[in-house]
Design a protein around this motif. Structure first.
Motif, PDB file in Angstrom:
ATOM      1  N   ARG A 253      -0.428   3.110   0.650  1.00 10.12           N
ATOM      2  CA  ARG A 253      -0.930   2.813   1.991  1.00 10.12           C
ATOM      3  C   ARG A 253      -1.550   1.417   2.070  1.00 10.12           C
TER       4      ARG A 253
ATOM      5  N   LEU B 172       2.479   4.685   7.306  1.00  9.38           N
ATOM      6  CA  LEU B 172       2.018   4.584   5.925  1.00  9.38           C
ATOM      7  C   LEU B 172       1.877   5.955   5.274  1.00  9.38           C
TER       8      LEU B 172
ATOM      9  N   PRO C  33       0.181   8.422   2.579  1.00  9.70           N
ATOM     10  CA  PRO C  33      -1.229   8.441   2.147  1.00  9.70           C
ATOM     11  C   PRO C  33      -1.415   8.339   0.632  1.00  9.70           C
TER      12      PRO C  33
ATOM     13  N   TYR D 195      -2.016   5.701  -2.986  1.00  7.75           N
ATOM     14  CA  TYR D 195      -2.755   4.493  -3.350  1.00  7.75           C
ATOM     15  C   TYR D 195      -2.828   4.393  -4.869  1.00  7.75           C
TER      16      TYR D 195
END
Length: 301
Positions: A148, A164, A166, A168
């Motif tokens: 994201r 985006l 979710p 990371y």
């Protein structure tokens, strides 16, 4: 004979090439034939003509090497050296998204599993994500997965709406505005460079947001002599070699990817001795996953 000497001898005997990411431990980088970022390693994996590739990095990188060099035996010395971000976007979840949103162009960061790559339209790296997304039809909605933060930074720079996923990077996501401000206060003459996997509010403080390969090139060529480094600590080894004499300041707390550091010289030596562990992927996954990677490389080239 030292471990490094034994590795180099065995490597020559079996015609192996050792590829390592910039985040690997110093000693592993030192025995590698090539050290680079995800884009550089993808290109090297595509172009290398070696019967054996020893990939020192996390699993999705070794999978990418196998996808691009299916005729090579790809060894990944520590199979549980994985990427938490890659696991945040499963192939099943991506298939469900496509079924519900058939008009979307699915863009996958290379930090994704082979099975997930097989479900998307094109791949990107942190070095070329902006360029690749800019090349996509403006009248089609885009989903960016799994990162994201990288997706949000690309969207901001292009002024384009992007959906985006979710996911990371736990390492870059933990870099805070406060830690950057503290480093800037301690080193007021230093440029702040960060990885585009960082949060948008951190990237907003950066003089430049660059891939690891981009950071290395920038620092080596820049007239400035002081730099705050906003990425995983493994890059400091390469920088100490390629930009000798320049002052490099890591952030506190030090960003460390423990998965990248799992591979040791002993693991590399054992992999060469036993020709294991081998990356095995189904032929259909290799074929389907190669297409979005090759589309990426075609735009890059």
């Amino acid at each position: 004979m030292t471990l490094s000497e034994e590795i180099l001898t065995l490597k020559k005997e079996c015609g192996a090439v050792i590829l390592a990411h910039n985040y690997c431990s110093d000693e592993v980088q030192d025995v590698a034939d090539f050290v680079g970022d995800s884009l550089q390693l993808s290109i090297k994996a595509r172009d290398v003509a070696a019967p054996v590739i020893v990939f020192c990095g996390v699993r999705f990188m070794a999978e990418t090497a196998k996808i691009l060099s299916p005729g090579s035996t790809v060894l990944h010395p520590v199979p549980d050296a994985g990427c938490p971000m890659a696991e945040m976007a499963t192939a099943e979840a991506v298939r469900e998204f496509r079924a519900a949103h058939p008009d979307h162009i699915l863009v996958a960061y290379v930090n994704s599993t082979a099975e997930t790559k097989a479900e998307v339209d094109i791949c990107v790296t942190s070095a070329n994500a902006e360029r690749i997304v800019a090349s996509l039809p403006a009248d089609r909605p885009v989903l960016f997965l799994p990162d994201r933060n990288l997706g949000a930074n690309v969207a901001k720079n292009l002024g384009r709406a992007i959906d985006l996923w979710p996911g990371y990077c736990p390492i870059h996501d933990r870099i805070t505005v406060e830690s950057v401000q503290a480093a800037k206060a301690a080193h007021p003459n230093a440029l702040f460079l960060c990885h585009p996997e960082c949060r948008p509010e951190v990237v907003a403080l950066a003089d430049h947001a660059l891939s690891t390969g981009g950071m290395l090139r920038f620092i080596a060529d820049a007239p400035e002599t002081e730099f705050i480094i906003g990425t995983e600590s493994g890059i400091l080894h390469r920088l100490s070699l390629d930009a000798a004499g320049k002052k490099l300041y890591p952030l506190a707390p030090l960003p460390v990817c423990h998965d990248m550091k799992k591979i040791s010289l002993e693991d590399v030596l054992q992999a060469l001795r036993t020709r294991t562990p081998v990356i095995e992927l189904p032929a259909d996954v290799i074929e389907k996953a190669r297409r979005p990677i090759e589309r990426m490389l075609a735009v890059h080239d």
